[in-house]
Scaffold this active site. Structure first.
Site, PDB file in Angstrom:
ATOM      1  N   ARG A  18     -21.222 -17.458   4.244  1.00  0.00           N
ATOM      2  CA  ARG A  18     -21.801 -16.862   3.199  1.00  0.00           C
ATOM      3  C   ARG A  18     -21.045 -15.423   2.762  1.00  0.00           C
ATOM      4  NH1 ARG A  18     -28.230 -17.576   4.176  1.00  0.00           N
ATOM      5  NH2 ARG A  18     -27.567 -18.092   6.316  1.00  0.00           N
ATOM      6  N   GLN A  78     -22.083 -21.235  22.068  1.00  0.00           N
ATOM      7  CA  GLN A  78     -22.653 -22.281  21.720  1.00  0.00           C
ATOM      8  C   GLN A  78     -21.660 -23.246  21.076  1.00  0.00           C
ATOM      9  OE1 GLN A  78     -24.820 -21.293  17.950  1.00  0.00           O
ATOM     10  NE2 GLN A  78     -26.350 -22.818  18.181  1.00  0.00           N
ATOM     11  N   THR A  84     -31.044 -21.580  15.329  1.00  0.00           N
ATOM     12  CA  THR A  84     -31.428 -20.441  15.933  1.00  0.00           C
ATOM     13  C   THR A  84     -32.128 -20.740  17.459  1.00  0.00           C
ATOM     14  OG1 THR A  84     -33.002 -19.940  14.737  1.00  0.00           O
ATOM     15  CG2 THR A  84     -31.450 -18.504  14.364  1.00  0.00           C
ATOM     16  N   TYR A 352       2.245  19.119   7.565  1.00  0.00           N
ATOM     17  CA  TYR A 352       2.112  18.229   8.533  1.00  0.00           C
ATOM     18  C   TYR A 352       2.445  18.511   9.931  1.00  0.00           C
ATOM     19  CZ  TYR A 352       2.619  14.142  11.165  1.00  0.00           C
ATOM     20  OH  TYR A 352       2.484  13.308  12.364  1.00  0.00           O
ATOM     21  N   ALA A 366       2.724  28.075   4.794  1.00  0.00           N
ATOM     22  CA  ALA A 366       2.702  26.683   3.871  1.00  0.00           C
ATOM     23  C   ALA A 366       3.978  25.896   4.114  1.00  0.00           C
ATOM     24  CB  ALA A 366       2.401  27.342   2.578  1.00  0.00           C
ATOM     25  N   TYR A 373       9.279  12.191  14.204  1.00  0.00           N
ATOM     26  CA  TYR A 373       9.667  10.805  14.362  1.00  0.00           C
ATOM     27  C   TYR A 373      11.223  10.678  13.802  1.00  0.00           C
ATOM     28  CZ  TYR A 373       9.201   5.621  13.749  1.00  0.00           C
ATOM     29  OH  TYR A 373       9.259   4.436  13.846  1.00  0.00           O
TER      30      TYR A 373
HETATM   31  C1  UD1 Z   1     -32.925 -16.274   9.984  1.00  0.00           C
HETATM   32  C2  UD1 Z   1     -34.554 -16.759  10.271  1.00  0.00           C
HETATM   33  C3  UD1 Z   1     -35.574 -16.191   9.452  1.00  0.00           C
HETATM   34  C4  UD1 Z   1     -35.494 -15.089   9.185  1.00  0.00           C
HETATM   35  C5  UD1 Z   1     -34.160 -14.365   9.068  1.00  0.00           C
HETATM   36  C6  UD1 Z   1     -33.920 -12.875   9.132  1.00  0.00           C
HETATM   37  C7  UD1 Z   1     -34.468 -19.008  11.570  1.00  0.00           C
HETATM   38  C8  UD1 Z   1     -34.460 -20.328  11.556  1.00  0.00           C
HETATM   39  N1  UD1 Z   1     -34.520 -18.198  10.676  1.00  0.00           N
HETATM   40  O1  UD1 Z   1     -32.557 -16.680   8.875  1.00  0.00           O
HETATM   41  O2  UD1 Z   1     -36.769 -16.837   9.612  1.00  0.00           O
HETATM   42  O3  UD1 Z   1     -36.205 -14.591   8.340  1.00  0.00           O
HETATM   43  O4  UD1 Z   1     -32.944 -14.730   9.959  1.00  0.00           O
HETATM   44  O5  UD1 Z   1     -32.769 -12.301   9.009  1.00  0.00           O
HETATM   45  O6  UD1 Z   1     -34.553 -18.410  12.780  1.00  0.00           O
HETATM   46  N2  UD1 Z   1     -26.961 -18.083  14.910  1.00  0.00           N
HETATM   47  C9  UD1 Z   1     -26.384 -18.712  15.862  1.00  0.00           C
HETATM   48  N3  UD1 Z   1     -26.092 -20.026  16.208  1.00  0.00           N
HETATM   49  C10 UD1 Z   1     -26.604 -20.877  15.196  1.00  0.00           C
HETATM   50  C11 UD1 Z   1     -27.452 -20.355  13.743  1.00  0.00           C
HETATM   51  C12 UD1 Z   1     -27.505 -18.787  13.850  1.00  0.00           C
HETATM   52  O7  UD1 Z   1     -25.879 -17.829  16.857  1.00  0.00           O
HETATM   53  O8  UD1 Z   1     -26.674 -22.130  15.231  1.00  0.00           O
HETATM   54  C13 UD1 Z   1     -27.107 -16.562  14.803  1.00  0.00           C
HETATM   55  C14 UD1 Z   1     -26.284 -15.845  13.632  1.00  0.00           C
HETATM   56  O9  UD1 Z   1     -25.138 -15.517  14.108  1.00  0.00           O
HETATM   57  C15 UD1 Z   1     -27.291 -14.814  13.152  1.00  0.00           C
HETATM   58  C16 UD1 Z   1     -28.573 -15.139  13.773  1.00  0.00           C
HETATM   59  O10 UD1 Z   1     -28.321 -16.265  14.478  1.00  0.00           O
HETATM   60  O11 UD1 Z   1     -26.968 -13.846  13.772  1.00  0.00           O
HETATM   61  C17 UD1 Z   1     -29.431 -15.633  12.429  1.00  0.00           C
HETATM   62  O12 UD1 Z   1     -29.000 -16.679  11.775  1.00  0.00           O
HETATM   63  P1  UD1 Z   1     -28.855 -16.877  10.142  1.00  0.00           P
HETATM   64  O13 UD1 Z   1     -27.976 -18.015   9.687  1.00  0.00           O
HETATM   65  O14 UD1 Z   1     -28.265 -15.671   9.514  1.00  0.00           O
HETATM   66  O15 UD1 Z   1     -30.379 -17.012   9.882  1.00  0.00           O
HETATM   67  P2  UD1 Z   1     -30.984 -16.873   8.684  1.00  0.00           P
HETATM   68  O16 UD1 Z   1     -31.093 -18.104   7.580  1.00  0.00           O
HETATM   69  O17 UD1 Z   1     -30.904 -15.535   7.854  1.00  0.00           O
END
Ligand code: UD1
Ligand code: CA
Length: 459
Positions: A18, A78, A84, A352, A366, A373
């Site tokens: 994004r 992962q 998440t 410089y 001045a 270099y």
């Molecule tokens: C997430 C939360 C949402 C919250 C928001 C806050 C969930 C499902 N949603 O949404 O409720 O309000 O954050 O900012 O938890 N990540 C991984 N692996 C994955 C997916 C994500 O490591 O498979 C990490 C991302 O790097 C990031 C964090 O988890 O640091 C959150 O993921 P992101 O995709 O930004 O979630 P949001 O859509 O913002």
């Protein structure tokens, strides 16, 4: 904090999709430090003992950064980005070790503070099995909504899964959650992926915990602190919030900022109480300024150490490795790099000075340039204490000027100057008495003759 043990899992495997970026999202910087670095700093401040970071499969820059900032932290990969909850389970090894508390944080929530992390932990200490850090916002779009009833947290609904009614809720999930160590793994393992995105949502742990009759609670934090960064626009607005936080902290510590909204800090800028900063100053990484120094308008400093009583600028540029002794002065349009200035040394205008040392109380005129270099290698210029370098001098390194050396203006210095010696490195001046007058007369008559020739009509 009590002696309860705690595992903190930082989820950081997300891509920069994004952000329209090839860089992993959490490596985008706020105040010159990757977002995930801020989260690790907050954890250190909260006295976190075991930290696990979940990275994506091809993110060497991320694992290197973690190793740099927090060597004892473990990285877990992962392999696929399935949500998440799936990400948290990538740290299964760590979750299998017995612990009192488990915290889950997101690497894209950079402004969270140690105090807030401790607030989540103290809710666990007071008997909650699952704690969610929420925040109120006027613009909840994109966040998971906290669905509560009579003060009880029932569920978290993601934007895409929420009904119109649920989307009106303004109490949102920051992403920071605390689990009691007893239940963390089994709650995470029970999470499925039957939702609009087909992802394993960590937020579903809330409904599962409620079904099991566990104690679930929400604590409220501030929106500024808990904002999550998904887009470049959010990153820019987070940077502004971070700058405001740094400005206020500097003023609370006793620094004078004449126009705080025009002063920009890095995450590691250190200003001692009693520093004055004028308008439009940028502190890039690694700057320390001691009490009583003044940084004047339009200056840029990076990896520099400024002692008390120094005056820097206006329009000065201190580049990495600049160390200024007490009361030194660096004036307008002076660039310094990898240089130490002794106490009271001065370079006030248009110079410089790089790869050099300048002894105490020396004066650099001045337009002085250290030629450090040769197109291949860098060389040093050493200037002793109490020396004087006349304006528009060129010091061709490597070269040493002894204590008390005096270089006459306009010199090109290619050989060492012994202590207290006077060096001339320029052509000698020659005086011809009265010759200016005869020269002017000759030039004038040549010009008059030319004007007469061109005025004559062609015959
Ligand atoms: C997430 C939360 C949402 C919250 C928001 C806050 C969930 C499902 N949603 O949404 O409720 O309000 O954050 O900012 O938890 N990540 C991984 N692996 C994955 C997916 C994500 O490591 O498979 C990490 C991302 O790097 C990031 C964090 O988890 O640091 C959150 O993921 P992101 O995709 O930004 O979630 P949001 O859509 O913002
Ligand atoms: Ca996010």
């Amino acid at each position: 904090m009590s002696d309860r043990t705690c595992l903190s899992i930082v989820l950081a495997a997300g891509l920069g999709t994004r952000m329209k970026s090839d860089l992993p999202k959490v490596l985008h910087e706020v105040g010159g430090l990757a977002m995930v670095g801020h989260v690790l700093k907050a954890l250190s401040g909260a006295g976190a003992d075991r930290v696990s970071v979940v990275t994506g499969p091809d993110m060497p820059a991320l694992s290197n950064l973690v190793a740099d900032l927090m060597p004892p932290a473990r990285c877990h990969v992962q392999e696929e980005r399935l949500g998440t909850a799936h990400a948290a389970l990538a740290a299964r090894d760590a979750l299998l070790q017995e612990t009192d508390d488990v915290l889950v944080l997101f690497g894209d929530t950079p402004l969270v503070t140690a105090e807030t992390v401790l607030k989540v932990r103290s809710a666990l200490e007071q008997g909650s099995d699952l704690v969610v850090l929420g925040f109120e916002t006027e613009n909840p779009f994109g966040y998971g909504r906290l669905l509560t009833e009579g003060g009880k947290l029932l569920a978290i609904r993601e934007e895409k899964d929420a009904s119109d009614e649920e989307r009106k809720v303004t109490f949102c999930n920051s992403g920071i959650m605390g689990f009691s160590g007893k239940h963390a793994l089994s709650l995470m393992e029970e999470i499925g992926n039957a939702n609009a995105k087909g992802e394993y949502y960590l937020t579903d742990a809330v409904e599962i915990a409620n079904r099991r009759g566990l104690k679930v609670s929400a604590v409220a934090g501030s929106e500024v602190e808990t904002q999550g960064i998904n887009t470049r626009a959010q990153l820019a607005s987070c940077e502004q919030d971070f700058q405001n936080r740094m400005r206020h902290a500097a003023m609370d510590d006793g620094c004078t900022l004449l126009a705080p909204e025009t002063v920009f800090f890095s995450h590691d800028t250190l200003l001692e109480p009693g520093v004055t900063v004028e308008q439009n100053v940028v502190f890039a990484r690694g700057v320390k300024v001691s009490s009583g120094a003044t940084i004047r308008a339009f200056s840029h400093l990076e990896s520099a150490d400024v002692a008390s009583g120094c005056v820097v600028g206006p329009y000065a540029r201190l580049r990495p490795g600049t160390v200024l002794g007490e009361g030194a002065k660096i004036g307008n349009f002076v660039e310094t790099k990898n240089v130490t200035f002794g106490a009271g040394a001065k370079a006030n205008h248009l110079s410089y000075i790089g790869d050099a040392s300048v002894g105490s109380a020396s004066n650099i005129g001045a337009g002085t340039i250290t030629c450090n270099y040769d197109g291949f290698l860098k060389h040093r210029t050493e200037i002793g204490a109490g020396s004087f370098v006349g304006s528009n001098s060129t010091l061709v390194a490597p070269v040493v000027l002894g204590d008390g050396a005096f270089v006459s203006a306009g010199s090109v210095i290619t050989e060492d100057v012994p202590a207290d010696a006077l060096a001339f490195g320029r052509a000698r001046q020659d005086i011809k008495s009265g010759r200016a007058k005869t020269l002017r007369e000759r030039l004038k008559s040549e010009k008059d003759a030319k004007v007469r020739r061109s005025a004559k009509p062609a015959s």
